[in-house]
Design an enzyme around this catalytic site. Structure first.
Site, PDB file in Angstrom:
ATOM      1  N   TYR A 102       0.814  -1.208   0.000  1.00  0.00           N
ATOM      2  CA  TYR A 102       0.000   0.000   0.000  1.00  0.00           C
ATOM      3  C   TYR A 102       0.847   1.258   0.000  1.00  0.00           C
ATOM      4  CZ  TYR A 102      -4.102  -2.875   1.095  1.00  0.00           C
ATOM      5  OH  TYR A 102      -5.120  -3.798   1.059  1.00  0.00           O
ATOM      6  N   LEU A 289     -18.411  -1.647   0.694  1.00  0.00           N
ATOM      7  CA  LEU A 289     -19.160  -0.670  -0.099  1.00  0.00           C
ATOM      8  C   LEU A 289     -18.801  -0.779  -1.582  1.00  0.00           C
ATOM      9  CD1 LEU A 289     -19.091   2.507   2.184  1.00  0.00           C
ATOM     10  CD2 LEU A 289     -20.965   0.888   1.830  1.00  0.00           C
ATOM     11  N   GLY A 292     -16.843   1.943  -3.071  1.00  0.00           N
ATOM     12  CA  GLY A 292     -17.587   3.203  -2.993  1.00  0.00           C
ATOM     13  C   GLY A 292     -18.853   3.203  -3.811  1.00  0.00           C
TER      14      GLY A 292
END
Length: 405
Positions: A102, A289, A292
């Site tokens: 990351y 989600l 998004g």
């Protein structure tokens, strides 16, 4: 090193709760037998009630929300990362998920920044109250900057050790609580690829050899527990068999995508494999989600100045599976369910994941404090979701199944 990791709460170990902790630490109830514990985070004022769940066969008691971190160092600065970390901590979130790779999208100039940002924040917190979960890269012949001497990243002894040493240095700590294999060393269908293609098979590092490498690091005190990510039922069963047959460390978690839009892969058979009566492996669900998408903001195709900064617009081709027309139809249908029950789509999506019996923790990430606060607040939706809401969700699911495929 052997002490129980708990959430950042002021708790008494007397009474029923304390008995549960002492019993579990002494080899007591399994995950299936141990009730979920609901306590309130110490904050001024108290804002959030979270449940804490035992992760598989480990002694890690983790919050039902895990803080995701993959935007830090790309879309978020170190200061913004610290703001998110501190807010999540104040709400009772005690587990952080990251990776040696990351931030995402991956590139040589930013690789490792996320762990560095976490490390600078950790200097202000008691180490034994924060559960650090990070990941070692799977097979990759594209990201040649990951390893010092090898062009190909593999899940073998040399690569695992190099990854762990790098992560420990960036964190500034002496051990990792949960080390996960980011994706398998062998070929599997990944990141939007649905069907297994036998022609892509390649030789891979044996499961026993992978576990032996992890065992060395566990014995050295550098890693406490291990898990997998983006894994299949075959892989989980092979890891379990290798651990049992050769007396090697057992995986305690699996980090796979799971949401209203991505259900079938986990629900079809991984639920059975991971059940506490079988593998007893906790699900850490990423993308609850759907990148998004389940905020509803991508339903309108119009690109405005503000929307240019949205993740799926900012990085063309990234998570393209979430921008299919069928996905938009499914999102609109779930949006109508949410409206019907006076909820936001975010609340519906996150409460749905929260209430699955097989869920250990949902990984929630955000690029802004506003998003993070909204996501965490969604857990205040009364639990469990009503039968009527569940039935409405299933009606949409029967129409669309997994629309990202």
């Amino acid at each position: 090193m052997g002490s129980l990791k708990i959430s950042p709460l002021s708790l008494s170990t007397g009474g029923w709760y304390g008995q549960c902790l002492r019993h579990q630490h002494a080899g007591g109830p399994t995950q299936r037998q141990l009730p979920r514990i609901s306590v309130r985070a110490v904050s001024t004022p108290v804002k959030q009630a979270l449940e804490y769940r035992k992760l598989g066969d480990s002694d890690l008691l983790i919050s039902e929300i895990t803080l995701g971190t993959m935007t830090w160092g790309q879309q978020n600065t170190e200061q913004e990362a610290h703001e998110q970390l501190s807010y999540a901590w104040d709400q009772g979130i005690n587990i952080l998920d990251t990776s040696e790779l990351y931030p995402i999208p991956m590139q040589a100039t930013t690789q490792g920044k996320t762990e560095q940002y976490i490390g600078s924040w950790l200097k202000t917190k008691p180490r034994d109250k924060v559960v650090i979960a990070t990941k070692v890269a799977g097979y990759s012949d594209r990201h040649t900057y990951l390893r010092k001497e090898e062009a190909v990243s593999r899940v073998n002894r040399k690569n695992i050790r190099e990854a762990v040493e790098g992560s420990l240095s960036r964190f500034g700590v002496d051990h990792i609580d949960l080390l996960q294999i980011h994706w398998p060393d062998r070929y599997v269908a990944l990141f939007g690829e649905y069907s297994y293609n036998a022609e892509k098979w390649r030789p891979s590092v044996p499961f026993v050899e992978q576990l032996e490498a992890f065992q060395e690091l566990i014995q050295e005190g550098k890693v406490r527990y291990i898990g997998v990510s983006n894994e299949t039922s075959y892989g989980v069963m092979e890891f379990l068999h290798a651990a049992k047959t050769h007396n090697l460390p057992k995986i305690v978690s699996i980090q796979n995508s799971y949401s209203l839009l991505v259900r079938c892969h986990f629900e079809v058979d991984l639920v059975e494999v991971c059940d506490s009566r079988h593998g007893n492996i906790g699900l850490l669900a990423y993308s609850p989600l759907a990148g998004g998408t389940l905020s509803g903001k991508y339903v309108n195709d119009q690109i405005l100045e503000e929307s240019k900064k949205w993740r799926l617009n900012m990085f063309p081709g990234y998570m393209a599976r979430y921008k299919k027309s069928l996905v938009k139809d499914a999102v609109e249908a779930y949006l109508q369910v949410a409206k019907r029950h006076n909820m936001s789509l975010v609340q519906l999506a996150l409460a749905f994941g929260r209430d699955r019996s097989f869920m250990a923790s949902n990984i929630i990430g955000a690029t802004s404090m506003e998003q993070l606060k909204e996501n965490i607040a969604a857990y205040q939706v009364p639990r469990p979701l009503s039968q009527e809401i569940e039935e409405d969700i299933e009606a949409v699911f029967k129409r669309f199944r997994d629309p990202t495929i």
